[in-house]
Scaffold this active site. Structure first.
Site, short mmCIF file in Angstrom:
data_model
loop_
_atom_site.label_atom_id
_atom_site.label_comp_id
_atom_site.label_asym_id
_atom_site.label_seq_id
_atom_site.Cartn_x
_atom_site.Cartn_y
_atom_site.Cartn_z
N SER A 1 2.15 8.93 6.65
CA SER A 1 2.51 8.26 7.77
C SER A 1 3.82 8.80 8.13
O SER A 1 4.76 9.04 7.39
CB SER A 1 2.58 6.71 7.59
OG SER A 1 3.56 5.91 8.61
N TYR B 1 6.57 0.89 1.82
CA TYR B 1 5.45 1.70 2.43
C TYR B 1 5.96 3.22 2.56
O TYR B 1 5.48 4.10 2.31
CB TYR B 1 5.19 1.06 3.85
CG TYR B 1 4.08 1.82 4.57
CD1 TYR B 1 2.52 1.68 4.56
CD2 TYR B 1 4.55 2.38 6.06
CE1 TYR B 1 1.72 2.25 5.38
CE2 TYR B 1 3.52 3.21 6.45
CZ TYR B 1 2.28 2.86 6.38
OH TYR B 1 1.17 3.72 7.18
N LYS C 1 4.47 6.36 1.21
CA LYS C 1 3.91 7.60 2.16
C LYS C 1 4.70 8.91 2.00
O LYS C 1 4.16 10.12 1.81
CB LYS C 1 4.08 6.97 3.48
CG LYS C 1 3.12 5.84 3.98
CD LYS C 1 1.63 6.24 3.91
CE LYS C 1 0.61 5.32 4.02
NZ LYS C 1 -0.87 5.72 3.65
N1 LIG Z 1 -3.01 2.63 12.09
C1 LIG Z 1 -1.87 3.41 12.30
O1 LIG Z 1 -1.07 3.41 13.26
C2 LIG Z 1 -1.37 4.21 11.30
C3 LIG Z 1 -0.11 4.91 11.07
C4 LIG Z 1 0.15 5.72 10.09
C5 LIG Z 1 -0.21 5.77 9.04
N2 LIG Z 1 -1.55 4.91 8.90
C6 LIG Z 1 -2.32 5.27 7.68
O2 LIG Z 1 -3.75 5.30 7.89
C7 LIG Z 1 -4.46 4.84 6.80
C8 LIG Z 1 -5.62 3.78 7.60
O3 LIG Z 1 -4.85 2.98 8.35
P1 LIG Z 1 -5.50 1.81 9.28
O4 LIG Z 1 -4.33 1.31 10.05
O5 LIG Z 1 -6.79 2.41 9.80
O6 LIG Z 1 -5.70 0.62 8.11
P2 LIG Z 1 -6.67 -0.69 7.99
O7 LIG Z 1 -6.99 -0.92 9.37
O8 LIG Z 1 -5.75 -1.61 7.38
O9 LIG Z 1 -7.87 -0.27 7.29
C9 LIG Z 1 -7.83 -0.21 6.03
C10 LIG Z 1 -9.19 0.18 5.23
O10 LIG Z 1 -8.64 0.12 3.77
C11 LIG Z 1 -9.58 -0.96 3.24
N3 LIG Z 1 -8.69 -1.63 2.04
C12 LIG Z 1 -7.53 -2.18 2.27
N4 LIG Z 1 -7.01 -2.46 0.95
C13 LIG Z 1 -8.24 -2.06 0.27
C14 LIG Z 1 -8.01 -2.13 -1.41
N5 LIG Z 1 -7.11 -2.76 -2.04
N6 LIG Z 1 -9.02 -1.49 -1.94
C15 LIG Z 1 -10.10 -1.00 -1.13
N7 LIG Z 1 -9.98 -0.69 0.04
C16 LIG Z 1 -8.93 -1.40 0.86
C17 LIG Z 1 -9.98 -1.92 4.44
O11 LIG Z 1 -11.16 -2.94 3.95
P3 LIG Z 1 -11.24 -4.08 3.11
O12 LIG Z 1 -10.21 -4.79 3.61
O13 LIG Z 1 -12.66 -4.42 3.19
O14 LIG Z 1 -11.03 -3.70 1.73
C18 LIG Z 1 -10.11 -1.04 5.32
O15 LIG Z 1 -11.35 -0.38 5.62
C19 LIG Z 1 -3.69 4.04 5.94
O16 LIG Z 1 -3.17 4.77 4.95
C20 LIG Z 1 -2.09 3.88 6.80
O17 LIG Z 1 -1.12 3.74 5.88
C21 LIG Z 1 -2.06 4.15 9.96
#
Ligand SMILES: NC(=O)c1ccc[n+]([C@@H]2O[C@H](COP(=O)([O-])OP(=O)(O)OC[C@H]3O[C@@H](n4cnc5c(N)ncnc54)[C@H](OP(=O)(O)O)[C@@H]3O)[C@@H](O)[C@H]2O)c1
Length: 311
Positions: free
Chosen positions: A160, A186, A190
């Site tokens: 991130s 976080y 990251k």
């Molecule tokens: N969205 C953004 O704007 C953004 C920005 C910068 C970086 N990122 C990075 O992108 C990645 C994805 O982000 P996102 O926003 O798409 O995340 P999200 O919507 O929270 O989705 C997270 C996924 O991870 C699974 N998960 C969560 N905790 C878990 C655990 N302990 N064990 C196994 N699975 C787990 C969740 O499913 P379950 O709950 O069913 O396990 C879900 O499939 C992350 O690394 C995040 O830091 C996102």
């Protein structure tokens, strides 16, 4: 190297940057992709796109209903594994199950959490560190022989832009000192992913496995809505779709160009700087200490001879 502006993290930035993008039409029919956290947000968008390119996609996350839904939507060439990746014992179990796979061409360490209050897992590890860094370190190291055996292979670490604000703290990886904030924990984890990407690239040079870290921009996902509700509300019209956030993940997994490089940090298909501030730059001693602390925490290192660069 692309110049970064915060405005570029929005959907406006994506629209501007993607004007130059070529469609991704690689044939991944013979490839197997493992993606953690592939049932929601960016991970799910990437899993679905890579499956459309023909890859067998293995999705790992915690909730059976979501895994079933993804399997139904992706179709036959998928495998789901239910596991809580905050637990190192579970990460080891997943790696054991993946031993059955004849090959792994792409590993996408996508799972990530931002936790407002400091929490420890049942194994006693600070949870952000466990999910966002230690679990990735362990899974990647355990799968390394399989990745090397499947070379050319790729490891993609979904990190991130939040990491720009923090320096790695290998002396306090579990945030036991100072005032914990979810955003700082976080950002440190990251930052650690970016450093590990560079360290794996060095240690695995010549192995045929390339390592990439990337920032998806700000995307509308359950993760953002739940962990940053005010940001989510204020930024809502400007957030990227999960598909836009996943674009660089898909490009790194499928396209020819990124495989020519290793150890780099990417944003919107361009190499991006890893630091914006002098104060966040770590020393070589801090990098080495990070690796050693993660080995202590996970009780696993790269197997030799892979680990001594001879792989
Ligand atoms: N969205 C953004 O704007 C953004 C920005 C910068 C970086 N990122 C990075 O992108 C990645 C994805 O982000 P996102 O926003 O798409 O995340 P999200 O919507 O929270 O989705 C997270 C996924 O991870 C699974 N998960 C969560 N905790 C878990 C655990 N302990 N064990 C196994 N699975 C787990 C969740 O499913 P379950 O709950 O069913 O396990 C879900 O499939 C992350 O690394 C995040 O830091 C996102």
């Amino acid at each position: 190297m692309g110049k970064l502006s915060i405005a570029g993290f929005t959907n406006l930035g994506y629209r501007l940057h993607s004007k130059d993008f070529n469609p991704i039409d690689s044939d991944m029919t013979d490839q197997t992709v493992v993606i953690t956290g592939g049932t929601g947000g960016i991970g799910r968008a990437a899993a679905e796109a890579l499956s459309r390119l023909g890859a067998k996609v293995i999705v790992v996350s915690r909730t059976q209903a979501k895994l079933d839904e993804v399997a139904a939507s992706i179709g036959e060439r998928t495998r789901t594994i239910k596991a809580d990746l905050s637990l190192m014992s579970e990460v080891r179990r997943v790696a054991g199950l993946l031993e059955e796979e004849p090959r792994i061409d792409v590993l996408i360490n996508n799972v990530g959490v931002l936790i407002p209050e400091r929490q420890e897992t049942d194994e006693g590890l600070e949870k952000t560190l466990a999910v966002d860094l230690a679990g990735h370190f362990l899974l990647t190291n355990l799968l390394m022989p399989k990745l090397v055996g499947s070379a050319p292979a790729r490891v993609i670490n979904v990190t991130s832009g939040g990491m720009y604000s923090e320096r790695i703290r290998p002396d306090d990886l579990e945030f036991e000192h100072g005032t914990y904030t979810g955003t700082a924990a976080y950002a440190r984890a990251k930052r650690g992913q970016v450093i590990l990407t560079e360290m794996w690239a060095d240690r695995l040079e010549g192995s045929g496995v390339s390592f990439h870290s990337m920032h998806p921009g700000w995307a509308r996902t359950d993760g953002v809505a739940n962990s940053l509700p005010t940001f989510n509300l204020m930024m809502s019209p400007l957030l990227r779709s999960p598909e836009q956030g996943a674009d660089t993940v898909i490009w790194l997994a499928a396209s020819h160009e990124p495989a020519e490089t290793t150890g780099k940090f990417w944003f919107d298909r361009k190499e991006a700087p890893t630091h914006m501030l002098e104060s966040t730059k770590e020393t070589q001693a801090e990098r080495d200490e990070l690796w050693l602390r993660l080995v202590e925490i996970t009780d696993a290192d790269l197997p030799t001879p892979i680990g001594d660069g001879a792989g």
